[in-house]
Design a protein around this motif. Sequence first.
Motif, PDB file in Angstrom:
ATOM      1  N   SER A 104       0.572  -1.013  -0.039  1.00  0.00           N
ATOM      2  CA  SER A 104       0.001  -0.198  -0.149  1.00  0.00           C
ATOM      3  C   SER A 104       1.070   1.666  -0.031  1.00  0.00           C
ATOM      4  O   SER A 104       1.995   1.225  -0.166  1.00  0.00           O
ATOM      5  N   ALA A 105       0.200   2.154  -0.473  1.00  0.00           N
ATOM      6  CA  ALA A 105       0.907   3.758  -0.042  1.00  0.00           C
ATOM      7  C   ALA A 105       1.369   3.832   1.480  1.00  0.00           C
ATOM      8  O   ALA A 105       1.020   3.801   2.308  1.00  0.00           O
TER       9      ALA A 105
ATOM     10  N   THR B 284      -2.516   8.166   0.905  1.00  0.00           N
ATOM     11  CA  THR B 284      -3.680   8.305   0.142  1.00  0.00           C
ATOM     12  C   THR B 284      -4.417   9.347   0.395  1.00  0.00           C
ATOM     13  O   THR B 284      -5.144  10.202  -0.474  1.00  0.00           O
TER      14      THR B 284
ATOM     15  N   GLU C 253       1.324   4.300  -4.027  1.00  0.00           N
ATOM     16  CA  GLU C 253       1.555   2.826  -3.859  1.00  0.00           C
ATOM     17  C   GLU C 253       2.993   3.138  -4.892  1.00  0.00           C
ATOM     18  O   GLU C 253       3.873   2.032  -4.712  1.00  0.00           O
TER      19      GLU C 253
ATOM     20  N   PHE D 230      -4.478  -1.954  -4.961  1.00  0.00           N
ATOM     21  CA  PHE D 230      -4.768  -0.742  -5.178  1.00  0.00           C
ATOM     22  C   PHE D 230      -4.989  -0.108  -7.371  1.00  0.00           C
ATOM     23  O   PHE D 230      -5.810   0.766  -7.063  1.00  0.00           O
TER      24      PHE D 230
ATOM     25  N   ARG E 259     -10.924   2.928  -2.224  1.00  0.00           N
ATOM     26  CA  ARG E 259      -9.817   3.286  -0.558  1.00  0.00           C
ATOM     27  C   ARG E 259      -9.545   1.949  -0.136  1.00  0.00           C
ATOM     28  O   ARG E 259     -11.064   0.839  -0.035  1.00  0.00           O
ATOM     29  N   GLY E 260      -8.770   1.147   0.250  1.00  0.00           N
ATOM     30  CA  GLY E 260      -8.665   0.059   1.327  1.00  0.00           C
ATOM     31  C   GLY E 260      -8.364  -1.059  -0.085  1.00  0.00           C
ATOM     32  O   GLY E 260      -7.977  -2.398   0.180  1.00  0.00           O
ATOM     33  N   GLY E 261      -7.421  -0.951  -1.704  1.00  0.00           N
ATOM     34  CA  GLY E 261      -8.021  -2.063  -2.497  1.00  0.00           C
ATOM     35  C   GLY E 261      -6.558  -2.708  -2.446  1.00  0.00           C
ATOM     36  O   GLY E 261      -7.255  -3.469  -3.032  1.00  0.00           O
ATOM     37  N   SER E 262      -5.918  -2.071  -2.043  1.00  0.00           N
ATOM     38  CA  SER E 262      -4.428  -3.346  -1.821  1.00  0.00           C
ATOM     39  C   SER E 262      -4.618  -4.764  -0.831  1.00  0.00           C
ATOM     40  O   SER E 262      -4.173  -5.922  -1.961  1.00  0.00           O
ATOM     41  N   ASP E 263      -5.475  -5.010  -0.334  1.00  0.00           N
ATOM     42  CA  ASP E 263      -6.364  -6.249  -0.208  1.00  0.00           C
ATOM     43  C   ASP E 263      -6.668  -6.848  -1.324  1.00  0.00           C
ATOM     44  O   ASP E 263      -5.952  -8.610  -1.801  1.00  0.00           O
TER      45      ASP E 263
HETATM   46  N1  ASP Z   1      -3.181   3.224  -0.542  1.00  0.00           N
HETATM   47  C1  ASP Z   1      -4.865   2.788  -0.908  1.00  0.00           C
HETATM   48  C2  ASP Z   1      -5.586   3.339   0.661  1.00  0.00           C
HETATM   49  O1  ASP Z   1      -4.795   3.813   1.690  1.00  0.00           O
HETATM   50  C3  ASP Z   1      -5.415   1.299  -0.652  1.00  0.00           C
HETATM   51  C4  ASP Z   1      -4.991   0.526   0.806  1.00  0.00           C
HETATM   52  O2  ASP Z   1      -4.361   1.059   1.362  1.00  0.00           O
HETATM   53  O3  ASP Z   1      -5.875  -0.948   0.687  1.00  0.00           O
HETATM   54  O4  ASP Z   1      -7.251   3.486   0.298  1.00  0.00           O
END
Ligand code: ASP
Length: 407
Positions: A38-39, A44, A71, A133, A147-151
């Motif tokens: 992730s970043a 982000t 990222e 992401f 958002r949260g797309g790295s998973d």
């Molecule tokens: N950097 C992105 C976010 O903060 C993706 C992630 O962290 O999963 O939403």
Amino acid sequence: MIVQKFGGTSVKSVARIRNVAGIVASAARHDSVVVVVSAMGDTTDYLVKLAGQTSKTPARRELDALLATGEQISVALVAMALNDRGVKAVSMTGAQLGIITESVHTAARIVDIDTARILRRTEEGLVVVAAGFQGATPAGDITTLGRGGSDTTAVALAAALRASICDIFTDVYGVYTADPNLIPTARLLKEISYEEMLEMARVGAQVLHPRAVELARKHRLPVRVRNTFDPQHEGTILKGADQMEISRPVSGVTVARDQARLAILKVPDRPGVAAEVFGALAQQHIGVDMIIQAFHQDQSVNDITFTIKRSDLDTARPLLEQVAARIGAKGILADPDVAKLSIVGAGLMDQPDIAARMFAALGEAAINIKMISTSEIRISCAIAEGDADHAVRVIHDLFHLDEPQNG
Ligand code: ASP
Ligand code: MG
């Protein structure tokens, strides 16, 4: 082949990036490794803010071009740190990874992954450091997955590469019976089924993004949640319910705060009205939950009640007033003070007394239940937000979730 994913807190600083490189280096001794990152920290959020300061209505395509840079920074730094340790590594952006997405900017879904380039590099013995992401449209425009797309990136890559496991490294040990910040006796679960995790992810446990869990379930991919700061620890493993060694009626209790309740009163009982109500909300991208339609004494009308996020209330309320007038409903009621308390367990339906015990315990604690809804593996009660902490404690005690024999 294994996939290891590191979240924003795990790569927050240069020191932490070196820590990540250490974890990856030891895995790379015996496995082919693809790392997803992730970043760094809150990068982000900062980029979103920057866009908002520059333009009131930033073009979504440009927002994606901007957000994806977060990222890009971390993959390059992680690859450098690995190279420094003598582990050959190469960073890749979404497009370089072959991640093809829809063209819905800022919320794109992955449609295909062309793994050729990744495999060429891993076969050469390199660790591939993949930007989470992000992806690219078939036309080559940069997209992000929400958002949260790295998973989601990590699980999708693991599935496409037929990896044996996807390790999600984060700043906690895994999935607990309740939020350990709230319940000090909460226990770490050794294993949890995809279905339970999906319910927990949706109702408040913030460990894994629900889309990633859904994808893991679809591919029956083992996913392990682990702590970056204690990487030897086993953490929690997600697997199919049929592969679990233990089946317990209740695995955990969660609470989603910041909810609100809306009711639309005396809705004429005719086909199409529910579609009109929820169609109007969907058009404004307002997600609804706990929908209850109950019949009235006067059988020509129904009351429809549901919950939304509290932050959507100001948009939803006037919208619903308009719809109510249009369809000839009596009016609406809004209740901004709602939290959703849920118990989740794969064996819940085998024990019909669980719901009754939950309601009785809340009643004894003088906690009023505003609404109830259930799924096969979840029972949720809407309660006042002020009661939330107390309710979690009561329910955690009731089902003895702190005792190891229960899971
Ligand atoms: N950097 C992105 C976010 O903060 C993706 C992630 O962290 O999963 O939403
Ligand atoms: Mg993040």
